[in-house]
Write a protein that holds these residues in place. Structure first.
Motif, short mmCIF file in Angstrom:
data_model
loop_
_atom_site.label_atom_id
_atom_site.label_comp_id
_atom_site.label_asym_id
_atom_site.label_seq_id
_atom_site.Cartn_x
_atom_site.Cartn_y
_atom_site.Cartn_z
N ALA A 24 0.81 -1.23 0.00
CA ALA A 24 0.00 0.00 0.00
C ALA A 24 0.83 1.27 0.00
CB ALA A 24 -0.93 -0.01 1.21
N LEU A 27 2.17 2.49 -3.32
CA LEU A 27 1.05 2.85 -4.19
C LEU A 27 0.38 4.14 -3.73
CD1 LEU A 27 -0.47 -0.69 -4.79
CD2 LEU A 27 0.78 0.73 -6.42
N ILE A 28 0.27 4.35 -2.42
CA ILE A 28 -0.28 5.62 -1.92
C ILE A 28 0.60 6.78 -2.37
CG2 ILE A 28 -0.70 7.00 0.15
CD1 ILE A 28 -1.63 4.44 1.52
N ASN A 31 0.32 7.07 -6.18
CA ASN A 31 -1.02 7.50 -6.56
C ASN A 31 -1.24 8.98 -6.28
OD1 ASN A 31 -1.69 4.99 -7.48
ND2 ASN A 31 -3.07 4.47 -5.82
N SER A 167 4.60 -3.76 -5.85
CA SER A 167 4.11 -2.39 -5.89
C SER A 167 5.21 -1.38 -6.20
CB SER A 167 3.45 -2.02 -4.56
OG SER A 167 4.37 -2.16 -3.48
N GLY A 295 -4.55 3.36 -2.82
CA GLY A 295 -3.37 2.60 -2.47
C GLY A 295 -3.71 1.44 -1.55
#
Length: 450
Positions: A24, A27-28, A31, A167, A295
């Motif tokens: 996560a 990706l956070i 993103n 990721s 995310g």
């Protein structure tokens, strides 16, 4: 009491927490760079003379985003099947999914290019905006179409890497796309004074560079899953029926969602160039929250699909509890940030007095929106990981059917009610999909692959 202990045990598991955040966090962070591009676009265009420039970018990017999100199934469908292939350690299937999805991206790009003129005319027909705005929006859209094959292939690669629980590559790809976009925005719009067209060319360059990076990093992931590419079967789409079926359902679902965003733009445009520009500013708030919360939803997609592939019900409960808890924390943080700093962000995005004043009037709607939309992001991740696209489609269509009469009744009643209708639709999405998941879970059908 037993349920409470089980939930607390899942939340307190340090290994499960690390697994979620391993996926996560990158990706956070990556993103968040996506809406930052929107912020930079809005900021550099929002300081040009005249609201029609900012409105043109809002309209042009909405039309292009409609095409992109309509093909969002290329990422979503790929993620679920790739996660399940990894869970069952099927390297051949993992390669076949990648090849077939990229081939679909190429075919769809060719189709959109073939019908680009009627699509653009249809998209602009109902706006009833000024001629200056429509002319700039048309130029923006035409330039953005140049990078459509690269943008769709990026969707495939990002979804595939997420499904493979890698990721870091999506992180690198998205940062490359968006940092390139932001830097070229400043150079082309501010430095070279290319205006709206400069913003479009910046996006094109970012998409192409992201694709080149993603393709270069595929091999490193494939080493973990031995197998071979079946090029003939892949290009003929042989055995792709499940992928095509899921993609069909996600396409219908995404078109329904995008029609609501399009209605938001249309309703704002009919209230004047200043209102559509103010709404464009406020949509950046929604983009920030959705991409950050995505995310955690992506982590739920990858780990949930992996658990389903292994038939690991306990593992699924763990990732669901952890992603839900942190999503709520993050959504509350966004509510506080927008309440305290929303006015500052509006001032950074535009110096047009009338646009600033209107955006402040409607700021309350995007401030409370994270608490409503967080559930739909999580549930989308849950259903994507399980490749249950039919349920997502049906819930979205039912929400749209309920929303359209409300939108019709509220037209011409002012922008506050436009935002109220949009918020109602997002709540309906969550209620319908959440109810469907609860039924599948209670009847022990969730862990069964369709």
């Amino acid at each position: 009491m037993i349920l409470r202990r089980q939930l607390l045990s899942a939340w307190r598991d340090p290994l499960a927490q690390r697994r979620v955040w391993h996926i996560a966090l990158p990706l956070i962070l990556s993103n968040i760079s996506v809406p930052l591009v929107g912020l930079v676009d809005t900021a550099v265009i929002g300081h040009m003379d005249g609201a029609h420039h900012l409105g043109a970018v809002a309209v042009g990017s909405t039309l292009f985003t409609f095409v992109l999100w309509a093909t969002g199934f290329l990422r979503m469908g790929t993620t679920g099947f790739a996660a399940q292939a990894c869970g069952s350690a099927d390297g051949d299937q993992l390669r076949r999914i990648l090849l077939q999805a990229i081939w679909l991206a190429v075919l769809i790009s060719a189709l959109v290019w073939l019908f680009r003129t009627p699509l653009l005319n249809l998209g602009l027909h109902y706006l009833q905006s000024s001629e200056a705005l429509l002319e700039q929006a048309r130029a923006y859209f035409q330039i953005r179409l140049i990078s459509l094959p690269a943008a769709l292939a990026n969707f495939v690669l990002i979804g595939w890497f997420i499904g493979a629980q890698n990721s870091r590559v999506p992180f690198a790809m998205l940062l490359t796309v968006n940092l390139t976009n932001m830097l070229l925005d400043v150079l082309l719009v501010v430095g070279l004074d290319l205006g709206v067209q400069g913003a479009a060319w910046a996006s094109v360059c970012g998409d192409v560079l992201g694709l080149l990076l993603g393709l270069a990093l595929v091999r490193s992931t494939l080493r973990q899953y031995p197998g071979a590419f079946d090029w003939v079967r892949g290009l003929r789409l042989k055995g792709a029926a499940p992928l095509l079926r899921v993609n069909r359902d996600i396409l219908i679902r995404t078109l329904a969602l995008q029609s609501v965003f399009y209605l938001l733009v249309v309703q704002g445009a009919r209230l004047g160039d200043e209102v559509v520009a103010a709404n464009a500013v406020l949509l950046n708030f929604l983009l920030i929250t959705s991409h950050a919360l995505d995310g955690l939803a992506h982590a739920l997609e990858a780990l949930g699909g992996h658990a389903l592939g292994k038939r690991d019900k306990r593992g699924l409960v763990q990732v669901l509890v952890i992603t839900t808890g942190w999503s709520l924390v993050l959504s509350l943080a966004f509510v506080a940030a927008f309440a305290l700093g929303g006015d500052l962000l509006i001032r950074l995005l535009t110096d047009l007095p009338e646009v600033r004043a209107l955006a402040r009037q409607y700021l309350v709607w995007v401030t409370i929106m994270p608490l409503v939309t967080v559930w739909s992001y999580l549930l989308d991740g849950l259903f994507i990981g399980a490749s249950r696209a039919l349920a997502m489609r049906n819930a979205m269509l039912l929400a749209l059917v309920c929303y359209l009469p409300l939108a019709w009744a509220l037209q011409g009643q002012g922008n506050h009610l436009v935002w109220f209708g949009f918020l109602t639709f997002m709540a309906l999405r969550s209620l319908l999909l959440g109810g469907w998941f609860a039924w599948l879970w209670r009847t022990d059908r969730w862990m069964q692959l369709d």
